[in-house]
Design an enzyme around this catalytic site. Sequence first.
Site, PDB file in Angstrom:
ATOM      1  N   TYR A 166       0.792  -1.240   0.000  1.00 30.35           N
ATOM      2  CA  TYR A 166       0.000   0.000   0.000  1.00 30.35           C
ATOM      3  C   TYR A 166       0.818   1.281   0.000  1.00 30.35           C
ATOM      4  O   TYR A 166       0.427   2.270  -0.602  1.00 30.35           O
ATOM      5  CB  TYR A 166      -0.929   0.035   1.223  1.00 30.35           C
ATOM      6  CG  TYR A 166      -2.025  -0.989   1.186  1.00 30.35           C
ATOM      7  CD1 TYR A 166      -1.776  -2.306   1.569  1.00 30.35           C
ATOM      8  CD2 TYR A 166      -3.298  -0.654   0.782  1.00 30.35           C
ATOM      9  CE1 TYR A 166      -2.785  -3.254   1.551  1.00 30.35           C
ATOM     10  CE2 TYR A 166      -4.325  -1.608   0.766  1.00 30.35           C
ATOM     11  CZ  TYR A 166      -4.058  -2.899   1.155  1.00 30.35           C
ATOM     12  OH  TYR A 166      -5.059  -3.820   1.120  1.00 30.35           O
ATOM     13  N   GLU A 196      -9.002  -6.697  -1.708  1.00 32.42           N
ATOM     14  CA  GLU A 196      -8.951  -7.133  -0.303  1.00 32.42           C
ATOM     15  C   GLU A 196     -10.130  -8.075  -0.123  1.00 32.42           C
ATOM     16  O   GLU A 196     -11.209  -7.802  -0.639  1.00 32.42           O
ATOM     17  CB  GLU A 196      -9.154  -5.960   0.683  1.00 32.42           C
ATOM     18  CG  GLU A 196      -8.096  -4.895   0.630  1.00 32.42           C
ATOM     19  CD  GLU A 196      -8.380  -3.697   1.574  1.00 32.42           C
ATOM     20  OE1 GLU A 196      -9.427  -3.674   2.263  1.00 32.42           O
ATOM     21  OE2 GLU A 196      -7.539  -2.782   1.595  1.00 32.42           O
ATOM     22  N   TYR A 215      -6.794  -9.951   2.879  1.00 30.17           N
ATOM     23  CA  TYR A 215      -6.365  -8.930   3.816  1.00 30.17           C
ATOM     24  C   TYR A 215      -6.169  -9.600   5.157  1.00 30.17           C
ATOM     25  O   TYR A 215      -7.126 -10.145   5.695  1.00 30.17           O
ATOM     26  CB  TYR A 215      -7.430  -7.833   3.913  1.00 30.17           C
ATOM     27  CG  TYR A 215      -6.963  -6.591   4.605  1.00 30.17           C
ATOM     28  CD1 TYR A 215      -6.182  -5.651   3.943  1.00 30.17           C
ATOM     29  CD2 TYR A 215      -7.292  -6.356   5.942  1.00 30.17           C
ATOM     30  CE1 TYR A 215      -5.740  -4.509   4.585  1.00 30.17           C
ATOM     31  CE2 TYR A 215      -6.845  -5.205   6.578  1.00 30.17           C
ATOM     32  CZ  TYR A 215      -6.080  -4.290   5.895  1.00 30.17           C
ATOM     33  OH  TYR A 215      -5.633  -3.162   6.520  1.00 30.17           O
ATOM     34  N   ASN A 248      -7.195   4.376  -3.963  1.00 25.56           N
ATOM     35  CA  ASN A 248      -7.827   3.372  -3.120  1.00 25.56           C
ATOM     36  C   ASN A 248      -8.995   3.998  -2.356  1.00 25.56           C
ATOM     37  O   ASN A 248      -8.790   4.958  -1.602  1.00 25.56           O
ATOM     38  CB  ASN A 248      -6.800   2.837  -2.112  1.00 25.56           C
ATOM     39  CG  ASN A 248      -7.380   1.818  -1.151  1.00 25.56           C
ATOM     40  OD1 ASN A 248      -7.947   0.818  -1.566  1.00 25.56           O
ATOM     41  ND2 ASN A 248      -7.247   2.072   0.147  1.00 25.56           N
ATOM     42  N   GLU A 249     -10.191   3.479  -2.568  1.00 27.79           N
ATOM     43  CA  GLU A 249     -11.360   3.872  -1.771  1.00 27.79           C
ATOM     44  C   GLU A 249     -11.575   5.386  -1.673  1.00 27.79           C
ATOM     45  O   GLU A 249     -12.006   5.888  -0.645  1.00 27.79           O
ATOM     46  CB  GLU A 249     -11.278   3.264  -0.364  1.00 27.79           C
ATOM     47  CG  GLU A 249     -11.202   1.758  -0.373  1.00 27.79           C
ATOM     48  CD  GLU A 249     -11.516   1.117   0.980  1.00 27.79           C
ATOM     49  OE1 GLU A 249     -11.674   1.850   1.968  1.00 27.79           O
ATOM     50  OE2 GLU A 249     -11.614  -0.122   1.028  1.00 27.79           O
ATOM     51  N   ASP A 264     -15.873  -1.488  -0.297  1.00 30.71           N
ATOM     52  CA  ASP A 264     -16.972  -2.441  -0.283  1.00 30.71           C
ATOM     53  C   ASP A 264     -18.260  -1.727   0.120  1.00 30.71           C
ATOM     54  O   ASP A 264     -18.785  -1.906   1.207  1.00 30.71           O
ATOM     55  CB  ASP A 264     -16.658  -3.576   0.698  1.00 30.71           C
ATOM     56  CG  ASP A 264     -17.694  -4.687   0.633  1.00 30.71           C
ATOM     57  OD1 ASP A 264     -18.576  -4.627  -0.242  1.00 30.71           O
ATOM     58  OD2 ASP A 264     -17.615  -5.612   1.459  1.00 30.71           O
TER      59      ASP A 264
END
Length: 478
Positions: free
Chosen positions: A89, A270, A303, A161-162, A204
Amino acid sequence: MYSLLRSVALLFALFTAITFAVHPVEVRGQNFVDTVTNKRLMIIGVDYQPGGQAGYKPDSREDPLSNGTICLRDAALLQRLGVNTIRVYNVDPTINHDECASIFNGVGIYMIIDVNSPLGGESINRADPAGSYHVGYLSRIFGVVENFKGYPNTLGFFAANEVINDMATVKDNPQYIRAVQRDLKNYIAKHADRNIPVGYSAADVRDVLKDTWAYLECAIDGDDDDQSRADFFGLNSYSWCGADATFQTAGYDVLVDTFKDSTIPVFFSEYGCNKPEGVPRPFNEALSLYGEDMTALSGGLVYEYSQEESDYGLVLINENATVTLRKDYDNLESQYNKLDLNLLQEADPTATSRNPSECSEDLLSDAFDKNFTIPSPPDGAEDLINNGIDNPVQGKLVEVRETNVPMAAYGSTGVQIQNLAINLLSNDGTNTPGGDATSPSGTTAAPSPSSTNGGAPSRLKGRCSILIAVFAMVLILL
Ligand SMILES: *[C@@H]1O[C@H](CO)[C@@H](O)[C@H](O)[C@H]1NC(C)=O
Ligand SMILES: *[C@@H]1O[C@H](CO)[C@@H](O)[C@H](O)[C@H]1NC(C)=O
Ligand SMILES: *[C@@H]1O[C@H](CO)[C@@H](O)[C@H](O)[C@H]1NC(C)=O
């Protein structure tokens, strides 16, 4: 004479290639494909960020890939587990990662690298995307490209990311994610010698998931060369919880339905819900993810490797740098060992030749950003893209000399794993699960890696094909 020289050159290339364990991978339609064997690469992966966010310490020039001894330890355990990919990451683009990258390459493990970090100015701020999209930020992320572009096992880069994680973030952010993807891809096209894929890792959050994918996947004006398009889509997925969940109760059926016609690879960036708390995860979802029902997806990354505060670890890293496997590791290994490796490598030929869909408002639900005008690069960015960043640190493979892990590692029952070492694969090797030969580490004293390692068969196969090729060369020379 010319053909003699050519044969010698080929022979030389063959021998130098022996130190390169993995073949570069590229995106073809819905699949990741090995550029040499043309077989599909299904990601069998683990997210790797020992220390969590704190594992990235630019002040002391440390990150998860900065210490070769630690990578040796973890690569041995990940190879034994059967994974072929890690995701990292937070990395420092100004330090050297050659040892770690070469170790993971040597054991047949790809790396997907996030270009961002949690530090200020090192990612797009979802509350202020325009303000955080500036040349200083681009300089950092291009630095990550420079640092990792030279490793054949760099599978791809996550541009973000997200960033989109609820309904409040579906305006503006999508355009900036596409802008960052475009800039990274233009930089790679100019400064790397292969087409390293660039994509996004999504939260998610079912409300925004399909729209996010649809927005990032499509080609603006139907232009196949639209650089702002994602090359792949990672999805962080925690819906399969506990031993009783199924393909239906976890909503995996809905995911397959959503992504089955994707024109880019989709995978879990993940996964591995840790509820109910305190119970080792059985990882039954792995059998679904890699089974017949889900071949539309390209696998996933569990993850995560190390136990951190959030309680998702496959292993516990002790203060003295030894490692103790958790039961989760054993469970995951035994699920991986049940996978049908042939099924994983088969590519549906229609899936590899899909044209991107053309971007249109119809692809998106009402609430989502429908603006397909992508922000222009900020001042100074064109110069960086055309001429490269100043003083890049460019990684390259180095010879891996040490294969024995110097520190102890313990199975989940406390038995020390004997002779823990990495097993360097020959040039066609990608690590694979061990199949029937491996017993879970927790139930027995661990067998030695040479008899259990999943990579061994492909290593032998590689050796044989090299021998045959050398023999053929010698015949040609005569
Ligand atoms: C790498 O990590 C090991 C184990 O923690 C440590 O002993 C060693 O000093 C570290 N090496 C460097 C160069 O920091
Ligand atoms: C390292 O620490 C672990 C956990 O505290 C302990 O079980 C183990 O004996 C230690 N090993 C060495 C070699 O010091
Ligand atoms: C669409 O986004 C662009 C910037 O990328 C902006 O200039 C334009 O005003 C936006 N259009 C609408 C209708 O919001």
